[in-house]
Design an enzyme around this catalytic site. Structure first.
Site, PDB file in Angstrom:
ATOM      1  N   GLY A   1       2.717 -11.652  -7.398  1.00  8.42           N
ATOM      2  CA  GLY A   1       2.345 -11.985  -6.027  1.00  8.42           C
ATOM      3  C   GLY A   1       1.022 -12.718  -5.996  1.00  8.42           C
ATOM      4  O   GLY A   1       0.299 -12.756  -6.987  1.00  8.42           O
TER       5      GLY A   1
ATOM      6  N   GLY B   1      10.424 -12.384 -11.240  1.00 11.57           N
ATOM      7  CA  GLY B   1      11.697 -12.588 -11.951  1.00 11.57           C
ATOM      8  C   GLY B   1      11.446 -13.004 -13.385  1.00 11.57           C
ATOM      9  O   GLY B   1      10.538 -13.777 -13.663  1.00 11.57           O
TER      10      GLY B   1
ATOM     11  N   GLY C   1      -0.444  -9.453 -12.907  1.00  9.60           N
ATOM     12  CA  GLY C   1      -0.672  -8.019 -12.776  1.00  9.60           C
ATOM     13  C   GLY C   1      -0.008  -7.230 -13.889  1.00  9.60           C
ATOM     14  O   GLY C   1       0.211  -7.742 -14.993  1.00  9.60           O
TER      15      GLY C   1
ATOM     16  N   ASP D   1      -3.801  -4.966  -5.553  1.00 11.49           N
ATOM     17  CA  ASP D   1      -3.619  -3.503  -5.491  1.00 11.49           C
ATOM     18  C   ASP D   1      -4.647  -2.758  -6.331  1.00 11.49           C
ATOM     19  O   ASP D   1      -4.823  -1.556  -6.159  1.00 11.49           O
ATOM     20  CB  ASP D   1      -2.215  -3.128  -5.982  1.00 11.49           C
ATOM     21  CG  ASP D   1      -1.134  -3.564  -5.006  1.00 11.49           C
ATOM     22  OD1 ASP D   1      -1.485  -4.135  -3.966  1.00 11.49           O
ATOM     23  OD2 ASP D   1       0.050  -3.335  -5.296  1.00 11.49           O
TER      24      ASP D   1
ATOM     25  N   ILE E   1      -4.014 -11.531   4.151  1.00  6.49           N
ATOM     26  CA  ILE E   1      -5.080 -11.078   3.250  1.00  6.49           C
ATOM     27  C   ILE E   1      -4.898 -11.707   1.874  1.00  6.49           C
ATOM     28  O   ILE E   1      -5.825 -12.250   1.273  1.00  6.49           O
ATOM     29  CB  ILE E   1      -5.059  -9.532   3.152  1.00  6.49           C
ATOM     30  CG1 ILE E   1      -5.539  -8.928   4.470  1.00  6.49           C
ATOM     31  CG2 ILE E   1      -5.880  -9.037   1.966  1.00  6.49           C
ATOM     32  CD1 ILE E   1      -5.439  -7.426   4.554  1.00  6.49           C
TER      33      ILE E   1
HETATM   34  N1  LIG Z   1       8.358  -4.931 -18.369  1.00  7.43           N
HETATM   35  C1  LIG Z   1       8.346  -6.258 -18.335  1.00  7.43           C
HETATM   36  N2  LIG Z   1       8.630  -6.983 -19.442  1.00  7.43           N
HETATM   37  C2  LIG Z   1       8.618  -8.322 -19.395  1.00  7.43           C
HETATM   38  N3  LIG Z   1       8.306  -9.049 -18.310  1.00  7.43           N
HETATM   39  C3  LIG Z   1       8.014  -8.391 -17.183  1.00  7.43           C
HETATM   40  C4  LIG Z   1       8.011  -6.964 -17.128  1.00  7.43           C
HETATM   41  N4  LIG Z   1       7.672  -6.602 -15.880  1.00  7.43           N
HETATM   42  C5  LIG Z   1       7.488  -7.743 -15.174  1.00  7.43           C
HETATM   43  N5  LIG Z   1       7.670  -8.807 -15.950  1.00  7.43           N
HETATM   44  C6  LIG Z   1       7.570 -10.211 -15.540  1.00  7.43           C
HETATM   45  O1  LIG Z   1       6.217 -10.534 -15.199  1.00  7.43           O
HETATM   46  C7  LIG Z   1       6.188 -11.387 -14.052  1.00  7.43           C
HETATM   47  C8  LIG Z   1       5.307 -10.817 -13.012  1.00  7.43           C
HETATM   48  O2  LIG Z   1       5.672  -9.464 -12.709  1.00  7.43           O
HETATM   49  P1  LIG Z   1       5.513  -8.875 -11.251  1.00  7.43           P
HETATM   50  O3  LIG Z   1       5.787  -7.421 -11.318  1.00  7.43           O
HETATM   51  O4  LIG Z   1       6.309  -9.671 -10.288  1.00  7.43           O
HETATM   52  O5  LIG Z   1       4.009  -9.184 -10.860  1.00  7.43           O
HETATM   53  P2  LIG Z   1       2.642  -8.643 -11.418  1.00  7.43           P
HETATM   54  O6  LIG Z   1       2.389  -9.281 -12.716  1.00  7.43           O
HETATM   55  O7  LIG Z   1       1.686  -9.070 -10.392  1.00  7.43           O
HETATM   56  O8  LIG Z   1       2.778  -7.154 -11.522  1.00  7.43           O
HETATM   57  C9  LIG Z   1       7.617 -11.551 -13.571  1.00  7.43           C
HETATM   58  O9  LIG Z   1       8.097 -12.807 -13.938  1.00  7.43           O
HETATM   59  C10 LIG Z   1       8.317 -10.405 -14.231  1.00  7.43           C
HETATM   60  O10 LIG Z   1       9.657 -10.648 -14.430  1.00  7.43           O
HETATM   61  O1  LIG Z   2       6.242  -9.759  -1.010  1.00  5.18           O
HETATM   62  P1  LIG Z   2       5.932  -9.821  -2.450  1.00  5.18           P
HETATM   63  O2  LIG Z   2       5.566 -11.163  -2.951  1.00  5.18           O
HETATM   64  O3  LIG Z   2       6.981  -9.177  -3.295  1.00  5.18           O
HETATM   65  O4  LIG Z   2       4.618  -8.984  -2.668  1.00  5.18           O
HETATM   66  C1  LIG Z   2       4.436  -7.684  -2.203  1.00  5.18           C
HETATM   67  C2  LIG Z   2       3.599  -6.920  -3.183  1.00  5.18           C
HETATM   68  O5  LIG Z   2       2.523  -7.656  -3.668  1.00  5.18           O
HETATM   69  C3  LIG Z   2       1.406  -6.816  -3.857  1.00  5.18           C
HETATM   70  O6  LIG Z   2       0.414  -7.194  -2.953  1.00  5.18           O
HETATM   71  C4  LIG Z   2       0.821  -6.985  -5.229  1.00  5.18           C
HETATM   72  O7  LIG Z   2       1.799  -6.784  -6.179  1.00  5.18           O
HETATM   73  P2  LIG Z   2       1.689  -7.502  -7.617  1.00  5.18           P
HETATM   74  O8  LIG Z   2       0.355  -7.121  -8.145  1.00  5.18           O
HETATM   75  O9  LIG Z   2       2.836  -6.945  -8.400  1.00  5.18           O
HETATM   76  O10 LIG Z   2       1.782  -8.963  -7.383  1.00  5.18           O
HETATM   77  C5  LIG Z   2       1.902  -5.411  -3.519  1.00  5.18           C
HETATM   78  O11 LIG Z   2       0.936  -4.651  -2.877  1.00  5.18           O
HETATM   79  C6  LIG Z   2       3.038  -5.701  -2.609  1.00  5.18           C
HETATM   80  O12 LIG Z   2       3.963  -4.656  -2.591  1.00  5.18           O
HETATM   81 MG   LIG Z   3       2.604  -5.550 -10.226  1.00  2.95          MG
END
Ligand SMILES: Nc1ncnc2c1ncn2[C@@H]1O[C@H](COP(=O)(O)OP(=O)(O)O)[C@@H](O)[C@H]1O
Ligand SMILES: O=P(O)(O)OC[C@H]1O[C@](O)(COP(=O)(O)O)[C@@H](O)[C@@H]1O
Ligand SMILES: [Mg+2]
Length: 506
Positions: free
Chosen positions: A86, A151, A175, A206, A359
Site C-alpha cells: 500500500g 499480488g 512492508g 501501520d 492520510i
Molecule cells: N510471504 C510472502 N512471500 C513472498 N512474497 C510476499 C509474501 N507476502 C507478500 N508478498 C508480496 O509482497 C508484496 C507486498 O506485500 P503486501 O502485503 O501487499 O504489502 P506490504 O509489503 O506493505 O506488507 C506483494 O506483491 C506480495 O505478493
Molecule cells: O486498500 P489497500 O491498498 O489494500 O490498503 C489497506 C491497508 O494498507 C495499510 O494502510 C498498510 O498496509 P501495508 O503496510 O501492507 O501496505 C493497512 O493499514 C490497510 O489495511
Molecule cells: Mg503489510
C-alpha cells in the site's frame, strides 16, 4: 589538540589520512537493540523470554553507514528499485535518496520497476531508467511515482528477470509482505549463486515491523490524522449531543490510532485491535459515550480499522497479497452507535469520518523527509558494504542494518501493558471495556458455523527460528552468513573506496 586519554594501543589521529578514518562507519560499530535495564519483573513494558527470563541482555546489531571499503566496483553495479504494497508517505523520498546515493558512488545504471513486483512480469510496464535529474523533485508529491501493487507473481520469474537484466543491487521498499518476498528472492538468488545485494527499506504506515523505533511515513500519518480528529471534534462540539467517529488505518496494529489520540488531546475513546472491548452493558463503550455526552455534550471516538473484528461477520477473504480483508468496523460502529442511542431515546448527532486514504496519499512532513533520506542513503551503503537480506531501521535513534527475517518474524503490535497505551488511556480517561470472551465466542460460533482457521499472511513465518531475545548475552545480531568475502581497508578518498576483489561466494 587535546585528544584526552585513549585506550592502550590506540593512537590519536594526527594526519589528515588518519582523520579521514572518521568519515566511515567501522564494521565493528554496533547499536544496542534494547536499552532499558528493567529492575524488576513487574516493571511496565517488560518482556519475558520463553522460560520466563526477563534480565537485561545486551543484543546488538550493525550500525548503518558508509564503509571505508566496498565490495562492488560502482561501474559494475546495476541497481533496481521497487515499491510494493500500500501507499505510505515518503515513498518518493526514499527512491530519490537511493538514486542520489547511487549516483554519488558513481553508479550509472539504475532501473525503476513499475507497479511493485508486477513490473517484473508485465511487459506493458517495463523498467524505467532513473537518473538524479528525473527524481530530483519527486519528493514533493505523495504516492509512488513508480507505482505500487499487491499480488505476487512467481518469484522465480522475478529472479529470472534480475538475472537477465544483470541486477546486482536490488532495493525493495515495502512492508512485511514485501520483506517476506525480499527474503524469498534472496534465498533463490543464493541458490543460483548470484552475487546480488537484496536490501529492504521498511515502509508501512501501520508501524507494525519489529525492532525499529518507527517506520517512515508514520509521523506524517499521525500528523495528518489530527486534521480528521479535529474535524470530528469541531462537528461534535458544535452539534447538540455531537458524536464524532474517526476511523484510522491499522490492519492488525493500532499504532496510528494510539499516537494520533495521544497527540490530539480531543479524543474520548480510542479502540484498537490489540485491546478487546465490549459495547453494551454498564462497563461498555456505549455507556461511557453516554456519560461523556451527559457531562460534556460531546464525544469523540477513534477506531482503528482492525479493532473489534470479532464483532463483525468476517468475509474470510484475502487481498491479492494474502492479507485478510477486514470488515468495515468504522461504518458498522457508526450505525450501531446511532441504533443504540435511538433505542435509549437519546437524541444524538453522529458524524463519521474515514480519512484513511487521504492520510496515506500525503507527501511527508519534515521529520519523515529526514528519516526517508537517511534510510535511502543507508540502503545503498549497506549494499556497497556487501550485505544482503538486510533491511535498514531506526533503532534507539541510530540507523542500523537488520536481518530481514528478524524484522518480519511476527507483526509488531501495541502492548496493552506498555507505558504508551497507559499514557493514551490516561489522556482519554476511558476505562477498560472488559471483554467477556465466552459471549463473543458464542456470538462468533453462531454467525460462522464451521469455517477453517484463516492463515495470517501479514505475519509471514520466518525461516529463521528463535526470537532476537533468545540470543545469548552480548550477542551481535547474527548477520554473518549473509556477509561475503573479506576486505582490506583503504583510505584514499572520502567516499568509500571500492575493492576490485569481488565476493568469492554469494
Ligand atoms: N510471504 C510472502 N512471500 C513472498 N512474497 C510476499 C509474501 N507476502 C507478500 N508478498 C508480496 O509482497 C508484496 C507486498 O506485500 P503486501 O502485503 O501487499 O504489502 P506490504 O509489503 O506493505 O506488507 C506483494 O506483491 C506480495 O505478493
Ligand atoms: O486498500 P489497500 O491498498 O489494500 O490498503 C489497506 C491497508 O494498507 C495499510 O494502510 C498498510 O498496509 P501495508 O503496510 O501492507 O501496505 C493497512 O493499514 C490497510 O489495511
Ligand atoms: Mg503489510
Amino acid at each position: 589538540m587535546n585528544w584526552g586519554t585513549l585506550p592502550d594501543g590506540i593512537e590519536a589521529p594526527e594526519s589528515r589520512e588518519q582523520n579521514m578514518r572518521r568519515l566511515y562507519v567501522h564494521d565493528e560499530d554496533r547499536v544496542l537493540l534494547k536499552v532499558v535495564h528493567y529492575g524488576n519483573p513487574t516493571s511496565v513494558g517488560i518482556e519475558f523470554e520463553e522460560g520466563g527470563d526477563w534480565q537485561f541482555k545486551p543484543l546488538w546489531t550493525q550500525r548503518a553507514g558508509p564503509r571505508a571499503q566496498i565490495y562492488f566496483h560502482p561501474s559494475a553495479v546495476k541497481a533496481a528499485i521497487v515499491t510494493c504494497g500500500g501507499l505510505c508517505p515518503g515513498l518518493n523520498d526514499v527512491i530519490r535518496q537511493v538514486v542520489f546515493t547511487l549516483d554519488v558512488y558513481g553508479v550509472k545504471e539504475i532501473l525503476g520497476i513499475q507497479y511493485g513486483f508486477k513490473g517484473f512480469v508485465d511487459p506493458k510496464y517495463p523498467p524505467v531508467a532513473l537518473t538524479r535529474k528525473l527524481v530530483s523533485r519527486v519528493h514533493m508529491a505523495g504516492g509512488s511515482f513508480l507505482g505500487v501493487s499487491r499480488g505476487t507473481p512467481d518469484l522465480n520469474d522475478i529472479v529470472d528477470k534480475l538475472q537477465d537484466w544483470g541486477i546486482n543491487f536490488f532495493f525493495i521498499i515495502g512492508g512485511n509482505g514485501s520483506h517476506a518476498g525480499a527474503h524469498e528472492i534472496y534465498k533463490r538468488c543464493l541458490e543460483r549463486k548470484m552475487k546480488i545485494a537484496v536490501v529492504g527499506i521498511p515502509k508501512t504506515i501501520d508501524n507494525d515491523l519489529q525492532l525499529v523505533d518507527k517506520t517512515f511515513g508514520f509521523d506524517t500519518s499521525v500528523e495528518e490524522a489530527q486534521r480528521a480528529i479535529n474535524a470530528a471534534f469541531v462537528e461534535a462540539s458544535s452539534a447538540y449531543n455531537g458524536v464524532g467517529i474517526v476511523k484510522l488505518m491499522g490492519r492488525q496494529s493500532g499504532f496510528i490510532a494510539m499516537y494520533a489520540t495521544l497527540a490530539s488531546g480531543q479524543v474520548d475513546i480510542v479502540l484498537i485491535p490489540e485491546v478487546p472491548f465490549v459495547l453494551e452493558g454498564e462497563h461498555g463503550v456505549y455507556n461511557f459515550m453516554k456519560k461523556r455526552l451527559d457531562k460534556n455534550g460531546l464525544c469523540v471516538v477513534v477506531i482503528a480499522e482492525g479493532a473489534g473484528q470479532e464483532l463483525l461477520e468476517s468475509s474470510g477473504g484475502v487481498d491479492a497479497s494474502g492479507n485478510p480483508i477486514l470488515g468495515d468496523i468504522g461504518k458498522w460502529f457508526y450505525s450501531q452507535v446511532k441504533a443504540y442511542f435511538g433505542k435509549i431515546k437519546m437524541s444524538v448527532d453522529v458524524k463519521y469520518i474515514d480519512p484513511t486514504y487521504m492520510i496515506r496519499a500525503r507527501h511527508c512532513n519534515s521529520s519523515d523527509h529526514i528519516i526517508c533520506s537517511v534510510l535511502g542513503q543507508n540502503a545503498v551503503h549497506g549494499a556497497f558494504a556487501g550485505y544482503t537480506d538486510i533491511t535498514i531501521g531506526l533503532v534507539n535513534t541510530h540507523y542500523v542494518f537488520l536481518p530481514i527475517p528478524k524484522v518480519i518474524e511476527v507483526a509488531r503490535k501495541v502492548d496493552p501493558n506498555s507505558n504508551m497505551w497507559h499514557r493514551t488511556v490516561t489522556s482519554t480517561g476511558q476505562p477498560d471495556f472488559p471483554m467477556v470472551p465466552q459471549k463473543i465466542s458464542e456470538k462468533k460460533a453462531q454467525s460462522q458455523p464451521s469455517s477453517p482457521p484463516k492463515s495470517q499472511p501479514t505475519s509471514p513465518k520466518s525461516p529463521v527460528s528463535g526470537s532476537s531475545r533468545s540470543q545469548s548475552p552480548g550477542a551481535v545480531m547474527d548477520m554473518g552468513p549473509q556477509r561475503r568475502g573479506s576486505r582490506k581497508p583503504s583510505l584514499k578518498s572520502p567516499l568509500p573506496v571500492f575493492n576490485t576483489k569481488r565476493p568469492t561466494s554469494a
